[in-house]
Design an enzyme around this catalytic site. Sequence first.
Site, PDB file in Angstrom:
ATOM      1  N   GLN A 114     -46.220  15.686  49.608  1.00  0.00           N
ATOM      2  CA  GLN A 114     -47.251  16.266  48.748  1.00  0.00           C
ATOM      3  C   GLN A 114     -47.695  15.239  47.715  1.00  0.00           C
ATOM      4  O   GLN A 114     -46.942  14.912  46.787  1.00  0.00           O
ATOM      5  CB  GLN A 114     -46.649  17.487  48.059  1.00  0.00           C
ATOM      6  N   SER A 117     -48.876  14.871  42.110  1.00  0.00           N
ATOM      7  CA  SER A 117     -48.602  14.350  40.763  1.00  0.00           C
ATOM      8  C   SER A 117     -49.016  12.892  40.622  1.00  0.00           C
ATOM      9  O   SER A 117     -48.910  12.112  41.574  1.00  0.00           O
ATOM     10  CB  SER A 117     -47.102  14.432  40.450  1.00  0.00           C
ATOM     11  N   SER A 149     -41.912  13.396  46.910  1.00  0.00           N
ATOM     12  CA  SER A 149     -40.691  13.597  47.700  1.00  0.00           C
ATOM     13  C   SER A 149     -40.980  13.339  49.178  1.00  0.00           C
ATOM     14  O   SER A 149     -42.020  13.772  49.696  1.00  0.00           O
ATOM     15  CB  SER A 149     -40.180  15.028  47.543  1.00  0.00           C
ATOM     16  N   GLU A 232     -44.614  30.565  48.727  1.00  0.00           N
ATOM     17  CA  GLU A 232     -43.163  30.544  48.864  1.00  0.00           C
ATOM     18  C   GLU A 232     -42.804  31.487  49.982  1.00  0.00           C
ATOM     19  O   GLU A 232     -43.319  32.591  50.071  1.00  0.00           O
ATOM     20  CB  GLU A 232     -42.493  31.009  47.582  1.00  0.00           C
ATOM     21  N   GLU A 364     -41.249  24.848  30.261  1.00  0.00           N
ATOM     22  CA  GLU A 364     -42.226  25.216  29.232  1.00  0.00           C
ATOM     23  C   GLU A 364     -43.479  25.805  29.886  1.00  0.00           C
ATOM     24  O   GLU A 364     -44.048  26.795  29.406  1.00  0.00           O
ATOM     25  CB  GLU A 364     -42.601  23.983  28.391  1.00  0.00           C
TER      26      GLU A 364
HETATM   27  C1  FAD Z   1     -37.067  16.566  42.018  1.00  0.00           C
HETATM   28  C2  FAD Z   1     -38.555  16.511  41.868  1.00  0.00           C
HETATM   29  C3  FAD Z   1     -39.363  16.419  42.988  1.00  0.00           C
HETATM   30  C4  FAD Z   1     -40.756  16.336  42.850  1.00  0.00           C
HETATM   31  N1  FAD Z   1     -41.528  16.224  43.977  1.00  0.00           N
HETATM   32  C5  FAD Z   1     -42.875  16.149  43.871  1.00  0.00           C
HETATM   33  C6  FAD Z   1     -43.698  15.999  45.042  1.00  0.00           C
HETATM   34  O1  FAD Z   1     -43.197  15.946  46.183  1.00  0.00           O
HETATM   35  N2  FAD Z   1     -45.031  15.895  44.888  1.00  0.00           N
HETATM   36  C7  FAD Z   1     -45.627  15.972  43.669  1.00  0.00           C
HETATM   37  O2  FAD Z   1     -46.853  15.929  43.606  1.00  0.00           O
HETATM   38  N3  FAD Z   1     -44.873  16.081  42.520  1.00  0.00           N
HETATM   39  C8  FAD Z   1     -43.519  16.174  42.602  1.00  0.00           C
HETATM   40  N4  FAD Z   1     -42.744  16.283  41.446  1.00  0.00           N
HETATM   41  C9  FAD Z   1     -43.397  16.176  40.140  1.00  0.00           C
HETATM   42  C10 FAD Z   1     -43.427  17.479  39.324  1.00  0.00           C
HETATM   43  O3  FAD Z   1     -44.324  18.400  39.842  1.00  0.00           O
HETATM   44  C11 FAD Z   1     -43.775  17.087  37.903  1.00  0.00           C
HETATM   45  O4  FAD Z   1     -42.729  16.281  37.395  1.00  0.00           O
HETATM   46  C12 FAD Z   1     -43.957  18.297  37.014  1.00  0.00           C
HETATM   47  O5  FAD Z   1     -45.098  19.031  37.398  1.00  0.00           O
HETATM   48  C13 FAD Z   1     -44.083  17.880  35.533  1.00  0.00           C
HETATM   49  O6  FAD Z   1     -45.049  16.910  35.365  1.00  0.00           O
HETATM   50  P1  FAD Z   1     -44.722  15.543  34.562  1.00  0.00           P
HETATM   51  O7  FAD Z   1     -43.457  14.983  35.113  1.00  0.00           O
HETATM   52  O8  FAD Z   1     -45.943  14.705  34.597  1.00  0.00           O
HETATM   53  O9  FAD Z   1     -44.416  16.004  33.069  1.00  0.00           O
HETATM   54  P2  FAD Z   1     -45.495  16.326  31.968  1.00  0.00           P
HETATM   55  O10 FAD Z   1     -46.509  17.275  32.499  1.00  0.00           O
HETATM   56  O11 FAD Z   1     -45.990  15.050  31.364  1.00  0.00           O
HETATM   57  O12 FAD Z   1     -44.625  17.105  30.897  1.00  0.00           O
HETATM   58  C14 FAD Z   1     -43.826  16.411  29.905  1.00  0.00           C
HETATM   59  C15 FAD Z   1     -43.247  17.484  28.977  1.00  0.00           C
HETATM   60  O13 FAD Z   1     -44.297  18.176  28.287  1.00  0.00           O
HETATM   61  C16 FAD Z   1     -44.198  19.573  28.487  1.00  0.00           C
HETATM   62  N5  FAD Z   1     -45.549  20.176  28.590  1.00  0.00           N
HETATM   63  C17 FAD Z   1     -46.583  19.726  29.327  1.00  0.00           C
HETATM   64  N6  FAD Z   1     -47.655  20.544  29.183  1.00  0.00           N
HETATM   65  C18 FAD Z   1     -47.262  21.543  28.350  1.00  0.00           C
HETATM   66  C19 FAD Z   1     -47.928  22.699  27.805  1.00  0.00           C
HETATM   67  N7  FAD Z   1     -49.189  22.999  28.101  1.00  0.00           N
HETATM   68  N8  FAD Z   1     -47.203  23.505  26.981  1.00  0.00           N
HETATM   69  C20 FAD Z   1     -45.909  23.210  26.669  1.00  0.00           C
HETATM   70  N9  FAD Z   1     -45.248  22.120  27.123  1.00  0.00           N
HETATM   71  C21 FAD Z   1     -45.910  21.312  27.960  1.00  0.00           C
HETATM   72  C22 FAD Z   1     -43.461  19.726  29.794  1.00  0.00           C
HETATM   73  O14 FAD Z   1     -42.807  20.987  29.881  1.00  0.00           O
HETATM   74  C23 FAD Z   1     -42.472  18.561  29.735  1.00  0.00           C
HETATM   75  O15 FAD Z   1     -41.341  18.931  28.985  1.00  0.00           O
HETATM   76  C24 FAD Z   1     -41.350  16.363  41.557  1.00  0.00           C
HETATM   77  C25 FAD Z   1     -40.526  16.458  40.426  1.00  0.00           C
HETATM   78  C26 FAD Z   1     -39.149  16.523  40.563  1.00  0.00           C
HETATM   79  C27 FAD Z   1     -38.304  16.627  39.324  1.00  0.00           C
END
Ligand code: FAD
Length: 399
Positions: A114, A117, A149, A232, A364
């Site tokens: 996917q 991100s 992933s 899901e 969050e």
């Molecule tokens: C094990 C794992 C597998 C993954 N696999 C995939 C994959 O296959 N494909 C893919 O596309 N992505 C994947 N992801 C990515 C995942 O979807 C993102 O990490 C997740 O959506 C959070 O985005 P970010 O890491 O950019 O954090 P950010 O969005 O930058 O968030 C940083 C912090 O800010 C907080 N925050 C952000 N916006 C708000 C708001 N509006 N209100 C309050 N708090 C907020 C968040 O809660 C977090 O604590 C994976 C992640 C993990 C951990």
Amino acid sequence: MQAALGGLAAALPGEDDPRRLELRRWLEAHPSPSPRQLAERGLVAPHWPPPWGLGADATEQLLVDDELRRAGVRRPDNPIGIGWAGPTLLHAGSEEQKARYLLPMLAGEEIWCQLFSEPDAGSDLASLATRAEPDGDEWVVRGRKVWTSYAHRARFGILLARTEPEAEAHQGISYFVCPMDAPGVEVRPLVDMTGTHTFNEVLLDEVRLPAGSLVGARGQGWSLARVTLANERVSLSTGGALWGMGPTAADLVEAVRAQGGVGDALLRQRLARLWSEGEVLGLLRLRTLAAVLAGSVPGPEASVRKALADAHGQHLMDLARDLSGAEGMLLGAARNGPAPWSDAGWAYGFLFSPALTIGGGTAEVQRNIIAERTLGLPRDPAPAGTAAGRAGSLRTGTG
Ligand SMILES: Cc1cc2nc3c(=O)[nH]c(=O)nc-3n(C[C@H](O)[C@H](O)[C@H](O)COP(=O)(O)OP(=O)(O)OC[C@H]3O[C@@H](n4cnc5c(N)ncnc54)[C@H](O)[C@@H]3O)c2cc1C
């Protein structure tokens, strides 16, 4: 719990149900079915329409799960393909796309990933910057994806890219199928703190995709992304604490019992609290399942359950580490140490557990969604520089 379980068992068709009998005959004729045979028989995703599935309702799906489990048959593993890409292709893919992709996906012959991100677009996915520009009858894609992933094992990826840069936020995003071996796709491994290589950074440098790679209409990718993220499967998974996998609170209680119990009063209290959390989550899961069996759509309890289950996984792994004593701090010691902590699942689980409240929509973000959609609280004001800060534009699904 017992009553809920009893109600669920009563809702399942009996031993003489003709669908059970027919499936048992097939399993007798195919005692070790190949992944392809399972896919062609419609058993991998029974709720998909024929010819890929059986068009099964929730009851029949549970029945098939039950029969396969009894026969010791495991389904092919292709979580992003079968869990998210497939349902989106069924929803909006062309007949050619369905004919090309679905069967090898179900058989696990072609793994999917996917590509959603990006370094600056996670929770606020709609602010993604990857571009796809038309060039003749092709699209030229430039951008950078992250946390992808299985990208290193995948044959195809579902890709979100902006095709109308002047359009607002989640307008102007399109949804593509991207072959992972196309020239210009570079997959760079990211090793997480468990020491495992599961996700990756993916660079897309002038990747040329044929016109037939577009899924659905141009510029309508955001609504398809929401289909992907919301999907899901109803599954009778063991309810393990790592997104349905891995050990449960009951496993930890059993491990402690096997060790002769725990003397420390505070640890005992934490264990009791953890066990209670596990029971509450089990009941929430049964409630969702019972609602589906009764033909209704799962309600807010599904979002509440995710918010609780992710934290529960972390509580479980933290306690397992504390119970394992000083050795629990060392991965190697946990692997080789005295039973029950010699099971590497606990050490891996502890190191993986912080990911539970990040992937699939952060803790969050889950709370924002519950606040806005379930409790009807005022919307989250959009922070400066984001596409939109409200739940309608926030990432809500797994991955
Ligand atoms: C094990 C794992 C597998 C993954 N696999 C995939 C994959 O296959 N494909 C893919 O596309 N992505 C994947 N992801 C990515 C995942 O979807 C993102 O990490 C997740 O959506 C959070 O985005 P970010 O890491 O950019 O954090 P950010 O969005 O930058 O968030 C940083 C912090 O800010 C907080 N925050 C952000 N916006 C708000 C708001 N509006 N209100 C309050 N708090 C907020 C968040 O809660 C977090 O604590 C994976 C992640 C993990 C951990």
